[in-house]
Write a protein that holds these residues in place. Structure first.
Motif, PDB file in Angstrom:
ATOM      1  N   ILE A   1      10.636  36.143  63.264  1.00  0.00           N
ATOM      2  CA  ILE A   1      10.644  36.188  64.647  1.00  0.00           C
ATOM      3  C   ILE A   1      11.629  35.973  65.025  1.00  0.00           C
ATOM      4  O   ILE A   1      11.743  34.020  65.366  1.00  0.00           O
ATOM      5  N   LEU A   2      12.819  37.050  66.272  1.00  0.00           N
ATOM      6  CA  LEU A   2      13.369  35.370  67.609  1.00  0.00           C
ATOM      7  C   LEU A   2      12.675  35.907  68.817  1.00  0.00           C
ATOM      8  O   LEU A   2      12.404  36.748  69.371  1.00  0.00           O
ATOM      9  N   ARG A   3      12.938  34.844  69.312  1.00  0.00           N
ATOM     10  CA  ARG A   3      12.597  34.545  70.862  1.00  0.00           C
ATOM     11  C   ARG A   3      13.968  33.931  71.383  1.00  0.00           C
ATOM     12  O   ARG A   3      14.627  32.657  71.152  1.00  0.00           O
ATOM     13  N   HIS A   4      14.018  34.306  73.172  1.00  0.00           N
ATOM     14  CA  HIS A   4      14.481  33.727  73.862  1.00  0.00           C
ATOM     15  C   HIS A   4      13.749  32.332  73.984  1.00  0.00           C
ATOM     16  O   HIS A   4      12.413  32.828  74.589  1.00  0.00           O
ATOM     17  N   ILE A   5      14.040  31.385  74.095  1.00  0.00           N
ATOM     18  CA  ILE A   5      13.586  30.419  74.739  1.00  0.00           C
ATOM     19  C   ILE A   5      14.405  29.625  75.888  1.00  0.00           C
ATOM     20  O   ILE A   5      15.657  29.328  76.243  1.00  0.00           O
ATOM     21  N   SER A   6      13.179  29.045  76.945  1.00  0.00           N
ATOM     22  CA  SER A   6      14.177  27.690  77.293  1.00  0.00           C
ATOM     23  C   SER A   6      13.273  26.360  77.607  1.00  0.00           C
ATOM     24  O   SER A   6      12.030  26.516  77.123  1.00  0.00           O
TER      25      SER A   6
ATOM     26  N   CYS B   1      13.697  22.298  80.255  1.00  0.00           N
ATOM     27  CA  CYS B   1      14.458  21.736  80.948  1.00  0.00           C
ATOM     28  C   CYS B   1      15.554  21.531  80.828  1.00  0.00           C
ATOM     29  O   CYS B   1      16.549  21.282  81.861  1.00  0.00           O
ATOM     30  N   LYS B   2      16.509  21.894  79.903  1.00  0.00           N
ATOM     31  CA  LYS B   2      18.054  21.635  79.238  1.00  0.00           C
ATOM     32  C   LYS B   2      18.732  22.639  79.196  1.00  0.00           C
ATOM     33  O   LYS B   2      19.970  22.395  79.507  1.00  0.00           O
ATOM     34  N   GLY B   3      18.033  23.837  79.219  1.00  0.00           N
ATOM     35  CA  GLY B   3      18.789  24.961  79.026  1.00  0.00           C
ATOM     36  C   GLY B   3      17.983  26.436  78.731  1.00  0.00           C
ATOM     37  O   GLY B   3      17.001  25.890  78.411  1.00  0.00           O
ATOM     38  N   GLU B   4      18.524  27.241  77.668  1.00  0.00           N
ATOM     39  CA  GLU B   4      18.071  28.066  77.039  1.00  0.00           C
ATOM     40  C   GLU B   4      19.126  28.163  75.649  1.00  0.00           C
ATOM     41  O   GLU B   4      19.472  27.926  75.416  1.00  0.00           O
ATOM     42  N   GLY B   5      18.034  29.002  74.932  1.00  0.00           N
ATOM     43  CA  GLY B   5      18.434  29.482  73.563  1.00  0.00           C
ATOM     44  C   GLY B   5      17.710  30.320  72.733  1.00  0.00           C
ATOM     45  O   GLY B   5      17.330  31.363  73.370  1.00  0.00           O
ATOM     46  N   ILE B   6      17.378  30.401  71.758  1.00  0.00           N
ATOM     47  CA  ILE B   6      17.283  31.148  70.448  1.00  0.00           C
ATOM     48  C   ILE B   6      16.832  30.158  69.494  1.00  0.00           C
ATOM     49  O   ILE B   6      17.262  29.632  69.291  1.00  0.00           O
ATOM     50  N   GLU B   7      15.527  30.554  69.170  1.00  0.00           N
ATOM     51  CA  GLU B   7      14.019  30.845  67.929  1.00  0.00           C
ATOM     52  C   GLU B   7      14.551  31.379  66.777  1.00  0.00           C
ATOM     53  O   GLU B   7      13.927  32.962  67.748  1.00  0.00           O
ATOM     54  N   VAL B   8      14.940  30.843  65.459  1.00  0.00           N
ATOM     55  CA  VAL B   8      14.533  32.344  64.760  1.00  0.00           C
ATOM     56  C   VAL B   8      12.943  31.793  63.610  1.00  0.00           C
ATOM     57  O   VAL B   8      13.147  30.121  63.027  1.00  0.00           O
ATOM     58  N   GLU B   9      12.630  32.203  63.652  1.00  0.00           N
ATOM     59  CA  GLU B   9      11.308  31.771  62.807  1.00  0.00           C
ATOM     60  C   GLU B   9      11.082  32.760  61.583  1.00  0.00           C
ATOM     61  O   GLU B   9      10.586  33.988  61.719  1.00  0.00           O
ATOM     62  N   ALA B  10      10.979  32.188  60.196  1.00  0.00           N
ATOM     63  CA  ALA B  10      11.335  33.013  59.559  1.00  0.00           C
ATOM     64  C   ALA B  10       9.796  33.008  58.820  1.00  0.00           C
ATOM     65  O   ALA B  10       9.294  31.795  58.079  1.00  0.00           O
ATOM     66  N   VAL B  11       9.041  33.888  58.454  1.00  0.00           N
ATOM     67  CA  VAL B  11       7.391  33.435  57.716  1.00  0.00           C
ATOM     68  C   VAL B  11       7.316  34.333  56.559  1.00  0.00           C
ATOM     69  O   VAL B  11       7.767  35.400  56.238  1.00  0.00           O
ATOM     70  N   ASP B  12       7.031  33.730  55.139  1.00  0.00           N
ATOM     71  CA  ASP B  12       6.797  34.505  54.271  1.00  0.00           C
ATOM     72  C   ASP B  12       5.505  33.360  53.486  1.00  0.00           C
ATOM     73  O   ASP B  12       4.868  33.056  54.140  1.00  0.00           O
ATOM     74  N   SER B  13       4.839  35.063  52.288  1.00  0.00           N
ATOM     75  CA  SER B  13       3.556  34.447  51.940  1.00  0.00           C
ATOM     76  C   SER B  13       4.076  34.038  50.520  1.00  0.00           C
ATOM     77  O   SER B  13       3.325  33.886  49.713  1.00  0.00           O
ATOM     78  N   GLY B  14       5.325  33.687  49.734  1.00  0.00           N
ATOM     79  CA  GLY B  14       5.454  33.561  48.879  1.00  0.00           C
ATOM     80  C   GLY B  14       5.061  32.170  47.647  1.00  0.00           C
ATOM     81  O   GLY B  14       3.948  31.182  48.449  1.00  0.00           O
ATOM     82  N   PRO B  15       5.597  32.265  46.865  1.00  0.00           N
ATOM     83  CA  PRO B  15       5.557  30.682  46.107  1.00  0.00           C
ATOM     84  C   PRO B  15       5.493  29.422  46.242  1.00  0.00           C
ATOM     85  O   PRO B  15       5.839  28.490  45.865  1.00  0.00           O
TER      86      PRO B  15
END
Length: 136
Positions: free
Chosen positions: A64-69, A71-85
């Motif tokens: 999941i990629l998110r363009h976030i902001s 009070c200090k600015g903007e950025g990108i958030e990368v969330e990787a999720v799996d259901s492995g061991p």
């Protein structure tokens, strides 16, 4: 600190070839946010590591990629999720040169160095969730 999500994109990770979609989506979002070409490449490197790990060790998942902001600015958030061991020892997995797959063992430590924030949650029952943020 609260943050707003301005844009979100998900990439299903079922096969290692999905890495191409993840990299492309991350580069385009990073470009729209205003990261330099060098920063876009570094973010793509982190995304590649996380998406590859989700497929290779977690049996697939979602990025999941998110363009976030905030009070200090903007950025990108990368969330990787799996259901492995899950990851048995997160501290060891974040150590340079440690690998369970005869690789160089530079992936997760590299993600931590590239991104401004990096968190891993992992358990045998729930799999692994990695969240990394890069601020502009």
């Amino acid at each position: 600190m609260s943050r707003l999500v301005l844009e979100q994109e998900e990439v299903e990770l079922t096969d290692i070839s999905d890495n191409v979609l993840a990299l492309s989506a991350a580069r385009h979002m990073a470009e729209r946010i205003g990261f330099t070409e060098v920063e876009q490449s570094l973010i793509a490197t982190a995304v590649s590591e996380l998406s590859t790990n989700a497929v290779r060790y977690g049996g697939g998942g979602v990025l999941i990629l998110r363009h976030i902001s905030n009070c200090k600015g903007e950025g990108i958030e990368v969330e990787a999720v799996d259901s492995g061991p899950g990851i048995a020892d997160i501290d060891q997995a974040l150590t340079d040169s440690y690998s369970t797959a005869q690789s160089l063992g530079l992936g997760l430590p590299g993600v931590r160095r590239i991104m401004d924030e990096f968190v891993i949650e992992s358990s045998e029952e729930c799999g692994t969730r990695c969240v990394a943020r890069k601020w502009r």
